[in-house]
Enzyme design. Sequence first.
Site, PDB file in Angstrom:
ATOM      1  N   ASP A  23       0.734  -1.035  -0.156  1.00 19.52           N
ATOM      2  CA  ASP A  23       0.061  -0.196  -0.102  1.00 19.52           C
ATOM      3  C   ASP A  23       1.058   1.279  -0.063  1.00 19.52           C
ATOM      4  O   ASP A  23       1.566   1.479   0.826  1.00 19.52           O
ATOM      5  CB  ASP A  23      -1.059  -0.113   1.326  1.00 19.52           C
ATOM      6  N   LYS A  86       2.577  11.200  -3.660  1.00 19.10           N
ATOM      7  CA  LYS A  86       1.647  10.291  -4.257  1.00 19.10           C
ATOM      8  C   LYS A  86       0.938  11.561  -4.851  1.00 19.10           C
ATOM      9  O   LYS A  86       0.413  11.149  -5.973  1.00 19.10           O
ATOM     10  CB  LYS A  86       0.999   9.461  -3.271  1.00 19.10           C
TER      11      LYS A  86
HETATM   12 MG    MG Z   1      -4.432   4.809   2.172  1.00 20.91          MG
END
Ligand code: MG
Length: 618
Positions: A23, A86
């Site tokens: 993740d 990100k």
């Molecule tokens: Mg997350």
Amino acid sequence: MAKVSINLATGSLQKEEIIVGIDLGTTNSLVAFINADKNAQVINDAGKGVLVPSVVHFGQTGDITVGNDAKNYLVTDPQNTIFSVKRLLGRSYHDIENYKDFFSYKVIDDNTESLVKIKVGDKFYTPIDLSALILKELKERAEHALKTPVNRAVITVPAYFNDSQRQATRDAGKLAGLDVLRIVNEPTAASLAYGIGLDPEETKTIAVYDLGGGTFDVSILQIQNGIFEVLATNGDTFLGGDDFDRIIIDYWLEKNNLDKAQLAENRELSQQLRLKAEEAKKSFAHQSIFNEQLGDIWCTLDKQTFEQLILPKVQQTITCCQNALKDAKLDVKQIDEVVMVGGSTRTALVKQMVAEFFGRPVHDEVNPDEVVALGAAIQADIMAGNRKDILLLDVTPLSLGIETMGGLMDVIIPRNAKVPTKAGRQYTTSIDGQVNMKVAVYQGERDLVKENRKLAEFNLKGIPAMPTGFPKIDINFLLNADGILKVQAIELRSGVKQEVEVKPTYGITDDQVEQMLMDSITHAKDDVSQRMVIEARTEGEQMIYTVERFLQKHGTSVTAEETAQTNEHVAALKQALESGDKDIIHKHIDQLNEFTRPFAERLMDQAISHAMKGKSID
Ligand code: MG
Ligand code: ADP
């Protein structure tokens, strides 16, 4: 077509090799795997903790730190500490210019549609480089904890990530030395962690509510025959647990008669307050009043007041849920399950309001900041062919794409995509008045088309003559269930169209596919670095072309002095192109750009910025 289990679980790859699930989060990242008991488990390397803050720090001596250690530098060395990378993955400057003040580090504004870069000291990094550093840290922690090499991974991305953001995530994986078997949507991974969607017989509609540190998203998924389809996504990319912390800080400042401006000057104190606020927020899981002191500042807050303060923010997320349902054309009663994801869903009020809205208890049994990584590990296990109970669908064994400038492979349908599938991307021309465009279709995992397998080539003719950047050429790939690939190119302004059909699996054996995969793994790192140099060079060449054309056309509106200096910058950039060093090339692109920017602005001429928009094929 090949079943995933054949091509990936055989050959010279180690049989028992562990495939991890990752993740890669905006705030925190983590890695999970399937343990000997066949359960998904998160990795906690040497007690460093499960969550790795997605923060990278660059030290003066070239040392790089990632995670908790890097987080401390957010206060003391903000220019050299990269967080929230990100948000920049696969993004152009135009995509992010409205929130550029959010970043404390330098995001390069080159006023184009090309992907953003970050400047640290005198070096340039792409968000791909930076994400790769985080992934490398995760890979190393996994290797250390599991005492085995980790070379393959499944990485998750938000459901709303577009093609370019997904490709950037893949590249980051490659650069970190990982063979990325699949990019999986975060909500899909979360539901797998709850076992939802593992039974191919079941048909379900679910809502996944994900409230992280700085972002919120909700996805409505339909699961049928083991396939997850995203019906709708909604959210707010600037709403999350960090807002709760800020709200608490503001409240304390007010109660202590302090003003914000004072705090802004004292970085140390503001960071300490931020940590206290987060501590208070988390403490409400087991107590109803928080009462501490920070110097002479009273940090007092009770749970009820906290909930009143954050209510409008939580209400905002509920509105997003409403909108998502509307987009999916569903009534709240049609939702079979609600899954909670993200650290901030631990807040009681959040759970309560989401449950109320959907009119059902929510799934919160799995740790909400681990649930995505755990699901990714399950997906990885499925890909490895370890779950015989789960039907493996036909997938494309090799990526399919076209050649773009500099002989690079631009993947349109990534390997391991389920078939049938369709995908497309828009391109433009690279030269003024260009009327033909070559479309060359390739198969393979290497970054340079010359290392891949050519499937077809055709010429899109009759593009009306326009300045570079103006034609809009859609390239669509349609791979049907029989493995026939139809490639269509269409210029949208004129409607000129051309297409070709091929069968990618024709004339290639499983062994050859295997070999191509092996080669791509061996060369992954070099390939990505080489590609980055080519991309920098292409960007530089386009820049020179644009500037030279600009001088020809508008030479009279710039002074002789300016022309002379521009020519010097152009010459320096041309020399940099020869160097083959992407940092040097980017440095000179940046300099030329900074120097010429005022001309364009002065002229109010759109041509220069238009000319640089979009990707071009050749
Ligand atoms: Mg997350
Ligand atoms: P992301 O997906 O953005 O990387 P995470 O899912 O890791 O983020 O969530 C991080 C957020 O969760 C932070 O704002 C953190 O303060 C918050 N959080 C973690 N634990 C708790 C808790 N017990 N109560 C409330 N918020 C929490």
